[in-house]
Design an enzyme around this catalytic site. Structure first.
Site, short mmCIF file in Angstrom:
data_model
loop_
_atom_site.label_atom_id
_atom_site.label_comp_id
_atom_site.label_asym_id
_atom_site.label_seq_id
_atom_site.Cartn_x
_atom_site.Cartn_y
_atom_site.Cartn_z
CB CYS A 48 12.21 -4.30 -25.33
SG CYS A 48 13.54 -5.47 -25.23
CG HIS B 24 13.63 -8.51 -22.63
ND1 HIS B 24 13.17 -7.21 -22.61
CD2 HIS B 24 12.94 -9.17 -21.67
CE1 HIS B 24 12.26 -7.08 -21.67
NE2 HIS B 24 12.10 -8.25 -21.08
CG ASP C 126 14.44 -1.47 -28.23
OD1 ASP C 126 14.43 -0.22 -28.11
OD2 ASP C 126 14.31 -2.22 -27.24
#
Length: 449
Positions: free
Chosen positions: A61, A117, A258
């Protein structure tokens, strides 16, 4: 219906850009790739747009999101390994000039809804400080979808302020995206980065969605399917609002996953998962966290009525390509960015030129790396006992037959390429942080450019 490439070239207005990313969704787990999961809205985008048959992302990710935002491979700034853990102190380097900064300078209103993130330990890493006008969602990688918590700590923000709010996160993201579009001045170009947390662990969905999959015997697969359909419903709401505002003919929509779907418990996240892992990567080997196609090939669609021709785009495109492509489409400049790995693929996606991309760098880490040159792909694990795997993806997309021993010259040339890239790499920040935590001494490494 698609229009001719010549007509497509004449369109000069800055498009609205709706950039949608799903989280840990398997390549096959969308209707247009053969899933038995209801995704009618994503399928409609695929049916009326371009399906990117060889769209590559990073195996996890944080690296994929960083690559999108920078147009540069994550090994150049230390985000190539793993993801930023909830206790991580590092983030995406502050001297990287990000896509939202580029588009904002070009006159765009920029918004992120969903998952960030790429840095949470200090506010300098947060979206509002990195080019976004507004932020609504989670900073860390994995949250309870109803409680909006990670390890019991609330991770839910509006702009720079912590927020306490009830509701299923997927539906709240849909609400926010619709609100942004409904209130947007359509004369101003909009860049909306809609980064869903679905269908990442923990596998959770509202009962009404679980009931749609009551026939699925496996509990995890049932909830996972429900998460994807819930996300698809919200994507449908976003498209309906774009239509309602009369923006559709001026809006580019991108959708992709992703990374590959999770097939190993090593990469299932920080929450414990009991039972089997439900994602399905179709014909591709392995999944999230690996350098095989199952970890790095994403289902992807580009849709812009009357501008992007309907059909399939069969050549290689990498997520780093989106930075220069969207920057040029939006009338921006990448002058402030460091040297890009991405290539402007717009003329290729719209059918005007052959693919400009002949190489994909899957990743470069101290302990593993992979690179593809045309149809040849080498996966090299230099750590003892070490391994070399060479595949011809034109004949073996499932990576079943290792051709390394029969093609020593090709292995040698691709190893040389990897070694050259490795000399440009920064030490993985996750590894550096683990060393600091273990030994208390920060490693000294020069920052790669």
């Amino acid at each position: 219906a698609a229009i001719s490439p010549v007509a497509a070239q004449t369109r000069s207005r800055q498009p609205h850009i709706i950039y949608i990313v799903s989280d840990d969704q398997g390549w096959k787990d969308v209707g247009f790739n053969g899933a038995d999961i209801a995704t009618p809205n994503i399928d409609a985008l695929a049916a009326s747009g371009a399906r990117l048959e060889q769209f590559y992302v990073l195996p996890m990710c944080t690296p994929t999101r960083a690559a999108l935002l920078t147009g540069r491979y994550p090994f150049r700034y230390g985000l190539q390994t793993g993801v930023i853990p909830s206790g991580g102190s590092y983030g995406l380097a502050l001297d990287e000039w990000l896509l939202p900064q580029t588009l904002k300078e070009a006159g765009y209103r920029t918004a992120i809804v969903g998952k960030w993130h790429v840095g949470h330990a200090k506010t300098e890493y947060w979206p509002i400080q990195r080019g976004f006008d507004s932020f609504y969602g989670a900073l860390v990688g994995e949250i309870d979808h109803f409680k909006h918590e990670s390890h019991g700590v609330t991770d839910w923000y509006r702009d720079n302020k912590l927020l306490k709010e009830d509701g299923y996160d997927t539906e709240l993201f849909g609400d926010e995206a619709v609100r942004i579009i409904a209130n947007h001045d359509t004369k101003v170009p909009l860049f909306l980065y809609l980064a869903f947390t679905a269908p990442h662990t923990p596998y959770q969905a509202p009962q009404e969605y679980l009931d749609k999959y009551a026939h699925v015997p496996d509990e995890n697969r049932r909830a996972y399917c429900a998460q994807i359909t819930a996300m698809d419903d919200q994507i449908g709401r976003v498209i309906a609002e774009i239509d309602k505002r009369g923006m559709r003919d001026d809006t580019l929509i991108v959708f992709h996953t992703d990374n590959g779907g999770t097939r190993s418990s090593l990469f299932a996240g920080e929450s414990a998962v009991k039972g089997g892992l439900p994602p399905d990567n179709g014909p591709f080997r392995s999944g999230k966290g690996t350098l095989y196609e199952g970890g790095t090939r994403a289902s992807a669609v580009v849709n812009w009525p009357g501008t992007v021709p309907v059909g399939t785009v069969s050549g290689m495109v990498h997520v780093v390509d989106m930075y220069p492509t969207l920057t040029r489409l939006g009338g921006g400049s990448s002058e402030k960015a460091k040297p890009l790995d991405g290539i402007d693929v717009w003329n290729y996606v719209t059918g005007r030129t052959p693919s400009p991309r002949h190489e994909v760098v899957y990743n470069v880490e101290p302990f593993q790396a992979a690179v593809r040159e045309n149809d040849w792909k080498l996966i090299w694990v230099p750590m003892l006992p070490g391994s070399l795997e060479l595949f011809d993806l034109s004949k073996d997309p499932s990576e079943l037959t290792n051709l390394a021993s029969a093609n020593p010259d090709k292995v040698s040339s691709l190893k040389t390429r990897i070694e050259g890239l490795a000399r440009q790499a920064q030490q993985p920040l996750l590894v550096a942080e683990m060393i600091r935590m273990t030994f208390g001494a920060p490693p000294s490494t020069p920052r790669a450019q």
